[in-house]
Design a protein around this motif. Structure first.
Motif, short mmCIF file in Angstrom:
data_model
loop_
_atom_site.label_atom_id
_atom_site.label_comp_id
_atom_site.label_asym_id
_atom_site.label_seq_id
_atom_site.Cartn_x
_atom_site.Cartn_y
_atom_site.Cartn_z
N TRP A 195 -8.39 9.32 -1.93
CA TRP A 195 -7.09 8.82 -2.38
C TRP A 195 -7.11 8.54 -3.89
O TRP A 195 -6.21 8.96 -4.62
CB TRP A 195 -6.76 7.50 -1.67
N LYS A 224 7.23 -7.07 8.08
CA LYS A 224 6.11 -6.93 9.02
C LYS A 224 4.95 -7.91 8.82
O LYS A 224 4.10 -8.02 9.69
CB LYS A 224 5.55 -5.50 8.92
N ASN A 283 8.26 -3.41 3.61
CA ASN A 283 7.19 -3.43 4.63
C ASN A 283 6.62 -4.83 4.78
O ASN A 283 6.48 -5.35 5.88
CB ASN A 283 6.08 -2.43 4.28
N TYR A 336 2.33 11.77 0.53
CA TYR A 336 2.45 10.33 0.72
C TYR A 336 1.52 9.55 -0.21
O TYR A 336 1.72 8.35 -0.44
CB TYR A 336 2.16 9.93 2.19
N HIS A 365 -5.85 -0.96 10.30
CA HIS A 365 -5.35 -1.01 8.91
C HIS A 365 -3.90 -1.51 8.83
O HIS A 365 -3.35 -1.59 7.75
CB HIS A 365 -5.43 0.42 8.35
N PHE A 419 -9.42 4.07 7.95
CA PHE A 419 -9.66 4.41 6.55
C PHE A 419 -11.00 3.87 6.05
O PHE A 419 -11.55 4.37 5.07
CB PHE A 419 -8.50 3.93 5.68
N HIS A 439 -2.63 -5.09 -0.14
CA HIS A 439 -3.17 -4.36 1.00
C HIS A 439 -3.46 -2.92 0.61
O HIS A 439 -2.59 -2.24 0.05
CB HIS A 439 -2.13 -4.39 2.13
N SER A 440 -4.70 -2.47 0.89
CA SER A 440 -5.06 -1.07 0.71
C SER A 440 -4.87 -0.65 -0.76
O SER A 440 -5.52 -1.24 -1.63
CB SER A 440 -4.24 -0.22 1.68
N TYR A 470 -0.10 -3.58 9.58
CA TYR A 470 0.49 -4.90 9.31
C TYR A 470 0.25 -5.88 10.47
O TYR A 470 0.41 -7.08 10.30
CB TYR A 470 1.96 -4.78 8.96
N GLY A 511 0.80 -1.23 0.00
CA GLY A 511 0.00 0.00 0.00
C GLY A 511 0.83 1.27 0.00
O GLY A 511 2.06 1.26 -0.16
N LEU A 512 0.12 2.37 0.21
CA LEU A 512 0.73 3.71 0.20
C LEU A 512 1.90 3.80 1.17
O LEU A 512 1.80 3.31 2.30
CB LEU A 512 -0.32 4.76 0.60
N THR A 513 2.92 4.42 0.76
CA THR A 513 4.17 4.69 1.51
C THR A 513 5.11 3.49 1.57
O THR A 513 6.22 3.60 2.10
CB THR A 513 3.95 5.19 2.99
N CYS A 514 4.69 2.33 1.07
CA CYS A 514 5.50 1.12 1.24
C CYS A 514 6.57 0.98 0.15
O CYS A 514 6.40 1.42 -0.98
CB CYS A 514 4.63 -0.13 1.20
N1 GSH Z 1 -0.85 7.27 7.99
C1 GSH Z 1 -0.07 6.64 6.97
C2 GSH Z 1 -0.96 6.45 5.75
C3 GSH Z 1 -0.39 5.46 4.84
C4 GSH Z 1 -0.68 4.05 5.27
O1 GSH Z 1 -1.41 3.75 6.22
N2 GSH Z 1 -0.08 3.15 4.54
C5 GSH Z 1 -0.36 1.75 4.73
C6 GSH Z 1 -0.91 1.22 3.44
S1 GSH Z 1 -2.26 2.25 2.88
C7 GSH Z 1 0.92 1.01 5.07
O2 GSH Z 1 1.02 -0.17 4.84
N3 GSH Z 1 1.91 1.72 5.64
C8 GSH Z 1 3.20 1.15 5.90
C9 GSH Z 1 3.31 0.32 7.15
O3 GSH Z 1 2.37 0.28 7.98
O4 GSH Z 1 4.37 -0.34 7.29
C10 GSH Z 1 1.11 7.50 6.61
O5 GSH Z 1 0.92 8.71 6.46
O6 GSH Z 1 2.22 6.95 6.49
#
Ligand code: GSH
Length: 304
Positions: free
Chosen positions: A189, A70, A66, A103, A266, A234, A154-155, A268, A59-62
């Motif tokens: 998003w 995790k 990740n 992000y 939401h 989310f 995921h996501s 891992y 998902g986002l930011t990964c």
């Molecule tokens: N609140 C998060 C929003 C992004 C988020 O929750 N990403 C999820 C997928 S949508 C994720 O897997 N993040 C990486 C992690 O938890 O290792 C941020 O700003 O980093």
């Protein structure tokens, strides 16, 4: 492709590679888990030596890391003899204006689409990168059986898994998702990303929206499994819209196994709780002759 790292894990190995991608116009990094018995393979292989594989989209930011660090997926993949394929979520370092500002757009947020709009279209080609370049590369270099390939995510990656399975049922024989963005055309998003990558034409968006694809007749492998936590912020914020996926699957006669899990968010931690069950779900459908008792994996660990 260049081997960057190898770590033994549950008698198999996690490996991290990089390669130069023509479609993404940069060096891309990815990880693979090779279960026991296939670490040393390379080059030509007999079809029987090839293992079933699950493509995981994050998902986002990964980055690829990740999931590796995790999700705790290696124990189940080792026991079942399944390869895990974990690509990155976007191109990196293309020097596009605004690429690293948010992000949810640019780096870490490729949304698994082929961008048509400037400045993103040169490099942000994640749908074709994954389904063509990446899978061709790993099938050439690693003992992956493309006849036994599932996709999960995921996501944003859950959205990616759904659209890839719906658009390419010739490639993917099974699909599942954790907290997927089910209807990107209708959430913040998705609207932000699709406007930037695909422009304002909603017909273009429909090509990368799981609910729109099903409404237009796409069926994918015929069954979908979705895991969703009811304490996921989310979900509450309207980014995920599983109710739309439930409605279109019901209308289309697609079997949707929707599991709403009490108290899970939401993160891992949610994924690591249910990942073994998803692996079992895929392996039951992939029917690789060398897979052990995948249904035990599915029922034993999924219902925890
Ligand atoms: N609140 C998060 C929003 C992004 C988020 O929750 N990403 C999820 C997928 S949508 C994720 O897997 N993040 C990486 C992690 O938890 O290792 C941020 O700003 O980093």
């Amino acid at each position: 492709m260049k081997l960057l790292e190898t770590n033994r894990c549950f008698e198999g190995v996690w490996q991290r590679y990089s390669h130069v991608s023509a479609l993404c116009q940069c060096e891309m990094t990815f990880s693979v888990y090779l279960p026991p018995g296939c670490e040393s393979h390379s080059g030509a292989m007999a079809p029987g030596d090839r293992k079933p594989a699950l493509l995981w989209l994050s998902g986002l930011t990964c980055t690829d890391q990740n999931f590796v660090q995790k999700a705790h997926a290696a124990a189940a993949a080792s026991a079942a003899g399944c390869i895990l394929l974990v690509p990155d979520t976007s191109p990196r370092g293309l020097n596009i204006d605004g690429e690293d500002e948010r992000y949810d757009l640019g780096s870490g947020a490729g949304f698994y689409v082929d961008a048509t709009e400037s400045p993103w279209r040169d490099g942000y080609q994640m749908f074709s990168y994954i389904t063509e370049e990446f899978l061709t590369l790993v099938a050439e270099q690693l003992p992956v059986s493309l006849e036994h390939l599932g996709v999960a995510g995921h996501s944003m990656g859950g959205h990616g898994a759904l659209i890839m399975a719906l658009k390419r049922p010739d490639l993917f024989r099974s699909v599942s998702a954790f907290a997927p963005i089910c209807e990107p055309s209708k959430c913040d998003w998705g609207q932000r990303a699709f406007s930037a990558y695909l422009g304002s034409d909603q017909a273009e968006w429909a090509e990368y929206d799981a609910c729109s694809l099903i409404r237009q007749g796409a069926r994918g492998p015929g069954r979908i499994r979705v895991e969703q936590g009811d304490a996921d912020d989310f979900l509450e914020a309207g980014q995920l819209r599983p109710e739309s996926l439930q409605a279109v699957c019901e209308d289309a006669g697609i079997e949707l196994e929707y599991q709403l899990r009490e108290g899970y968010d939401h993160s891992y931690f949610f994924i690591q709780t249910f990942i073994a069950g998803h692996l079992g779900y895929h392996l039951v459908q992939l029917k690789h002759p060398a897979t052990g008792d995948a249904s035990a994996l599915q029922t034993g660990l999924a219902s925890r």
